[in-house]
Enzyme design. Structure first.
Site, short mmCIF file in Angstrom:
data_model
loop_
_atom_site.label_atom_id
_atom_site.label_comp_id
_atom_site.label_asym_id
_atom_site.label_seq_id
_atom_site.Cartn_x
_atom_site.Cartn_y
_atom_site.Cartn_z
N LYS A 98 6.48 -0.59 8.77
CA LYS A 98 7.29 0.54 8.31
C LYS A 98 7.01 1.85 9.04
O LYS A 98 7.88 2.69 9.16
CB LYS A 98 7.11 0.74 6.80
CG LYS A 98 7.74 -0.39 6.00
CD LYS A 98 7.66 -0.15 4.51
CE LYS A 98 8.14 -1.40 3.79
NZ LYS A 98 8.75 -1.14 2.49
N ASN B 245 -8.41 3.58 -2.73
CA ASN B 245 -8.17 2.43 -1.86
C ASN B 245 -9.52 1.87 -1.40
O ASN B 245 -10.45 2.62 -1.17
CB ASN B 245 -7.34 2.84 -0.64
CG ASN B 245 -6.83 1.64 0.14
OD1 ASN B 245 -6.22 0.75 -0.44
ND2 ASN B 245 -7.07 1.62 1.43
N ARG B 246 -9.57 0.54 -1.30
CA ARG B 246 -10.81 -0.13 -0.85
C ARG B 246 -11.32 0.52 0.44
O ARG B 246 -12.49 0.85 0.55
CB ARG B 246 -10.52 -1.62 -0.65
CG ARG B 246 -11.69 -2.41 -0.13
CD ARG B 246 -11.32 -3.85 0.06
NE ARG B 246 -10.21 -4.02 1.02
CZ ARG B 246 -9.72 -5.19 1.38
NH1 ARG B 246 -10.21 -6.30 0.86
NH2 ARG B 246 -8.72 -5.26 2.24
N TYR C 165 6.33 -8.39 -7.67
CA TYR C 165 7.26 -8.98 -8.64
C TYR C 165 7.25 -10.50 -8.57
O TYR C 165 7.96 -11.17 -9.33
CB TYR C 165 8.67 -8.42 -8.45
CG TYR C 165 9.26 -8.66 -7.08
CD1 TYR C 165 9.07 -7.73 -6.07
CD2 TYR C 165 9.98 -9.82 -6.81
CE1 TYR C 165 9.59 -7.94 -4.81
CE2 TYR C 165 10.50 -10.04 -5.55
CZ TYR C 165 10.30 -9.10 -4.55
OH TYR C 165 10.81 -9.32 -3.30
N GLY D 115 7.65 -4.91 -10.00
CA GLY D 115 8.39 -4.25 -8.92
C GLY D 115 9.77 -4.80 -8.63
O GLY D 115 10.39 -4.45 -7.63
P1 ATR Z 1 -0.61 -2.64 4.92
O1 ATR Z 1 -1.91 -2.02 4.51
O2 ATR Z 1 -0.69 -3.41 6.20
O3 ATR Z 1 0.55 -1.72 4.83
P2 ATR Z 1 0.03 -3.63 2.35
O4 ATR Z 1 0.27 -5.02 1.83
O5 ATR Z 1 1.10 -2.63 2.21
O6 ATR Z 1 -0.37 -3.79 3.87
O7 ATR Z 1 -1.29 -3.03 1.72
C1 ATR Z 1 -2.29 -3.80 1.25
C2 ATR Z 1 -3.09 -2.96 0.27
O8 ATR Z 1 -3.84 -3.85 -0.57
C3 ATR Z 1 -4.10 -2.06 0.96
O9 ATR Z 1 -4.24 -0.89 0.20
C4 ATR Z 1 -5.36 -2.91 0.90
O10 ATR Z 1 -6.57 -2.20 0.97
P3 ATR Z 1 -7.29 -1.92 2.39
O11 ATR Z 1 -6.58 -0.73 2.95
O12 ATR Z 1 -8.70 -1.65 2.05
O13 ATR Z 1 -7.08 -3.15 3.21
C5 ATR Z 1 -5.22 -3.54 -0.45
N1 ATR Z 1 -6.00 -4.77 -0.59
C6 ATR Z 1 -5.74 -5.98 -0.05
N2 ATR Z 1 -6.67 -6.89 -0.40
C7 ATR Z 1 -7.57 -6.22 -1.18
C8 ATR Z 1 -8.77 -6.59 -1.86
N3 ATR Z 1 -9.24 -7.86 -1.80
N4 ATR Z 1 -9.43 -5.65 -2.57
C9 ATR Z 1 -8.95 -4.39 -2.64
N5 ATR Z 1 -7.83 -3.97 -2.02
C10 ATR Z 1 -7.14 -4.87 -1.31
#
Ligand code: ATR
Length: 273
Positions: A73, A157-158, A219, A240
């Site tokens: 995006k 955020n993680r 969703y 969602g």
């Molecule tokens: P993108 O980050 O590529 O846009 P997304 O699906 O829109 O992809 O975002 C995934 C989100 O889920 C992120 O905020 C991710 O955290 P990180 O930025 O630390 O990667 C979060 N996420 C995914 N798996 C996770 C987990 N096991 N624990 C905590 N957060 C997680």
């Protein structure tokens, strides 16, 4: 219908990676058929290197419109000539088309989220909202929340760096450590946690207490653990699905000039459980 029919079929695409689970083709093709439009909507998994090429196809008229999903995006912006105000503000594009020989990028996620929240009858005005995650759709959610008059947005955020990066766009955002739980009225799961059956978001539901709004961007499944536990503890819940339907409706309107209907049949179409 005549011999030139083949040149008249308009072609639309959703691009992302992964893409196999996208329900956009199902929804758009349903509306295309229902409105007697001569078009087809497909999905395509891409690598970052392919983006330039696929957008050239919009430029040369082989493709009429593109929906963009995770993780492209933001990346698509460098190949676009003109951004809508929402796309510019969020630095996030989910809908592309050609207008007056210019490639234009729109963001219908923000309005899609706003319409979905309005539909729940939960008034977010003056409310404290806690967002989990910092992925592709989060800037759009923040834009919509601010427009609807929330009093405070807290985000966790993680990977904290990604949360901090959002402060470049939204300076009044409050960032807290992953695992910390602030006081809030509404909580949004914008992480991918919940897509898999075993995924769990650690929250002390008993402490958080009842009568809050728990919103999950996910969703499918329709009720994540995040939502089912929230409900068990007396909170309002929402997934969602309507946001997804509204962002698609707005994209459809941009491309075809027709606002397609969202009814129970459409929402049923999106149930993937
Ligand atoms: P993108 O980050 O590529 O846009 P997304 O699906 O829109 O992809 O975002 C995934 C989100 O889920 C992120 O905020 C991710 O955290 P990180 O930025 O630390 O990667 C979060 N996420 C995914 N798996 C996770 C987990 N096991 N624990 C905590 N957060 C997680």
């Amino acid at each position: 219908k005549g011999i030139f029919e083949h040149v008249m079929i308009k072609k639309y695409l959703v691009i992302g990676n992964p893409i196999e689970h996208s329900l956009s083709p199902k929804l758009h093709n349903y509306w295309i058929k229902k409105n007697n439009i001569n078009a087809v909507y497909e999905k395509k998994q891409l690598k970052e290197n392919d983006i330039n090429n696929i957008i050239s196809e919009v430029r040369n008229g082989k493709i009429d419109g593109i929906n963009v999903t995770v993780p492209f995006k933001k990346l698509v912006i460098s190949f676009i000539d003109k951004l809508s105000s929402e796309a510019n503000e969020t630095q996030s594009v989910n809908t592309i088309c050609k207008e007056n020989n210019k490639i234009v990028g729109y963001n219908t996620d923000a309005s899609g989220f706003e319409l979905a929240i309005r539909k729940t009858n939960y008034d977010v005005k003056g409310k404290k909202v806690f967002i989990l995650g910092a992925g592709g759709v989060v800037p759009s959610i923040i834009l919509a929340l601010k427009k609807m008059g929330t009093s405070k947005i807290i985000l966790s955020n993680r990977t904290k760096k990604k949360a901090e990066a959002l402060k470049k766009i939204y300076s009044d955002l409050e960032i807290i450590d992953w695992g910390e739980i602030p006081d809030f009225n509404m909580i949004i799961n914008a992480t991918s946690l919940g897509l898999k059956e075993d995924d769990e978001i650690k929250l002390n539901y008993a402490d958080i207490g009842p009568n809050k709004l728990f919103y999950d961007i996910i969703y499918s499944p329709s009720k994540t653990k995040f939502l089912s536990k929230a409900k068990q503890f007396g909170n309002q819940i929402e997934n969602g699905k309507t946001m997804f339907a509204y962002q698609a409706q707005l994209a459809f309107e941009i491309w075809h000039g027709i606002k397609p209907t969202i009814d129970t049949k459409i929402l049923k179409l999106l149930d993937n459980d």
